[in-house]
Design a protein around this motif. Structure first.
Motif, short mmCIF file in Angstrom:
data_model
loop_
_atom_site.label_atom_id
_atom_site.label_comp_id
_atom_site.label_asym_id
_atom_site.label_seq_id
_atom_site.Cartn_x
_atom_site.Cartn_y
_atom_site.Cartn_z
N THR A 13 35.18 98.78 5.50
CA THR A 13 34.35 99.97 5.66
C THR A 13 33.46 99.90 6.91
O THR A 13 32.71 100.83 7.17
CB THR A 13 33.44 100.15 4.43
N ASP A 14 33.54 98.77 7.63
CA ASP A 14 32.67 98.50 8.78
C ASP A 14 31.20 98.64 8.39
O ASP A 14 30.38 99.18 9.13
CB ASP A 14 32.99 99.43 9.96
N ARG A 15 30.90 98.15 7.19
CA ARG A 15 29.51 98.17 6.70
C ARG A 15 28.86 96.84 7.03
O ARG A 15 29.38 95.78 6.70
CB ARG A 15 29.50 98.40 5.18
N TRP A 16 27.71 96.91 7.70
CA TRP A 16 26.98 95.72 8.12
C TRP A 16 25.55 95.77 7.58
O TRP A 16 24.98 96.86 7.42
CB TRP A 16 26.88 95.63 9.64
N THR A 17 24.99 94.61 7.34
CA THR A 17 23.54 94.48 7.17
C THR A 17 23.08 93.37 8.10
O THR A 17 23.76 92.36 8.25
CB THR A 17 23.15 94.13 5.72
N TRP A 18 21.96 93.60 8.76
CA TRP A 18 21.38 92.61 9.68
C TRP A 18 19.97 92.27 9.23
O TRP A 18 19.23 93.15 8.74
CB TRP A 18 21.28 93.18 11.09
N GLY A 31 16.11 97.97 12.74
CA GLY A 31 16.45 99.29 12.25
C GLY A 31 16.68 100.34 13.33
O GLY A 31 16.98 101.50 13.01
N GLN A 32 16.57 99.96 14.61
CA GLN A 32 16.66 100.95 15.69
C GLN A 32 18.06 101.51 15.83
O GLN A 32 18.24 102.68 16.20
CB GLN A 32 16.23 100.31 17.01
N VAL A 33 19.09 100.69 15.56
CA VAL A 33 20.47 101.13 15.69
C VAL A 33 21.22 100.86 14.40
O VAL A 33 20.77 100.08 13.55
CB VAL A 33 21.19 100.41 16.86
N ARG A 34 22.36 101.51 14.27
CA ARG A 34 23.21 101.26 13.11
C ARG A 34 24.24 100.21 13.49
O ARG A 34 25.06 100.43 14.39
CB ARG A 34 23.92 102.55 12.68
N PRO A 35 24.24 99.04 12.83
CA PRO A 35 25.20 98.00 13.18
C PRO A 35 26.63 98.46 12.93
O PRO A 35 26.92 99.16 11.96
CB PRO A 35 24.82 96.84 12.25
N SER A 36 27.52 98.06 13.82
CA SER A 36 28.94 98.36 13.67
C SER A 36 29.73 97.30 14.43
O SER A 36 29.19 96.58 15.28
CB SER A 36 29.27 99.75 14.21
N ARG A 37 31.02 97.24 14.13
CA ARG A 37 31.88 96.28 14.84
C ARG A 37 31.90 96.59 16.34
O ARG A 37 31.85 95.68 17.18
CB ARG A 37 33.28 96.33 14.26
N ALA A 38 31.97 97.87 16.68
CA ALA A 38 32.00 98.25 18.09
C ALA A 38 30.73 97.82 18.81
O ALA A 38 30.78 97.33 19.95
CB ALA A 38 32.19 99.76 18.22
N HIS A 43 28.17 93.89 22.78
CA HIS A 43 27.12 92.98 23.24
C HIS A 43 27.64 91.59 23.56
O HIS A 43 26.85 90.73 23.96
CB HIS A 43 26.00 92.90 22.20
N LYS A 44 28.93 91.34 23.39
CA LYS A 44 29.48 90.05 23.79
C LYS A 44 29.61 90.01 25.31
O LYS A 44 29.88 91.02 25.97
CB LYS A 44 30.85 89.80 23.15
#
Length: 221
Positions: A13-18, A31-38, A43-44
């Motif tokens: 589901t590409d669901r992340w928690t940080w 909380g500024q952005v929504r984490p995602s795989r993309a 950022h690599k």
């Protein structure tokens, strides 16, 4: 700043928690952005991006634990050397929903890009290159006294973590402390259990160690 980012990732589901540190390592407010795989891949460091993408794809496709070192680039352009460590976790919703990973991003060092001198650039056919200074790695989390039994236990646990993840001892000591905080257990308890798991012949990689640490400990009879 805390050097250990923690996250969960549900590939289906590409669901992340940080945790807050994950945001800060990448240069965001919590909380500024929504984490995602993309977003993670973006950022690599460009030179490491393909390798990281392959590791993530293999882990998601085959439910494999992973541990690898690479560089990330923050919003401000700061280059950090990190170790990414992930293991398969139970999301409590059944295997039909796919695999869930629990992971850590350990900040090993900050790399300062610099350009060579003008004479060095001229010697290279006029094509400037960017290299990196040798980073300074922060020291260990504790000053261990080899005369104390608990400190010797912590030292052996740090060594086991460092070998399993190819981490410097300083980073391994910070990771051990973070694991104890996450588990809400005394440091020596986590160290003792980690050492016991490291002796298990079925435990071959860091992901196995972390899975074992996260498992429920059976109540004594």
């Amino acid at each position: 700043m805390d050097r250990i980012g923690a996250y969960t990732w549900h590939p289906a589901t590409d669901r992340w928690t940080w945790n807050d540190t994950m945001y800060r390592l990448l240069g965001y407010r919590p909380g500024q952005v929504r984490p995602s795989r993309a977003l993670v891949v973006a950022h690599k460091h460009p030179a490491d991006r393909a390798q990281v993408g392959n590791v993530m794809a293999e882990a998601a496709a085959h439910a494999l634990p992973y541990s690898h070192r690479h560089r990330i680039v923050s919003v401000a352009g700061e280059v950090l050397e990190v170790a990414a460590i992930g293991y398969v976790a139970d999301d409590g919703r059944g295997s039909s929903r796919g695999v869930l990973f629990h992971g850590y991003l350990v900040h090993l060092a900050t790399l300062t890009p610099h350009r060579p001198s003008r004479s060095a650039a001229s010697a290279g056919a006029g094509v400037p290159t960017v290299s990196f200074e040798v980073p300074r790695v922060a020291g260990p989390l504790w000053d261990l006294d080899p005369a104390r039994e608990d400190d010797r236990l912590l030292g052996r646990a740090v060594t086991a973590l460092a070998r399993a993840a190819d981490l410097p001892d300083a980073a391994a000591s910070h990771l051990l402390g973070h694991l104890a905080n996450v588990a809400a257990l005394p440091l020596v308890v986590v160290a003792d259990r980690l050492l016991a798991l490291s002796l298990d012949p079925d435990v071959r990689v860091l992901g196995d160690l972390l899975t074992g640490l996260a498992a429920e400990v059976p109540e004594p009879n």
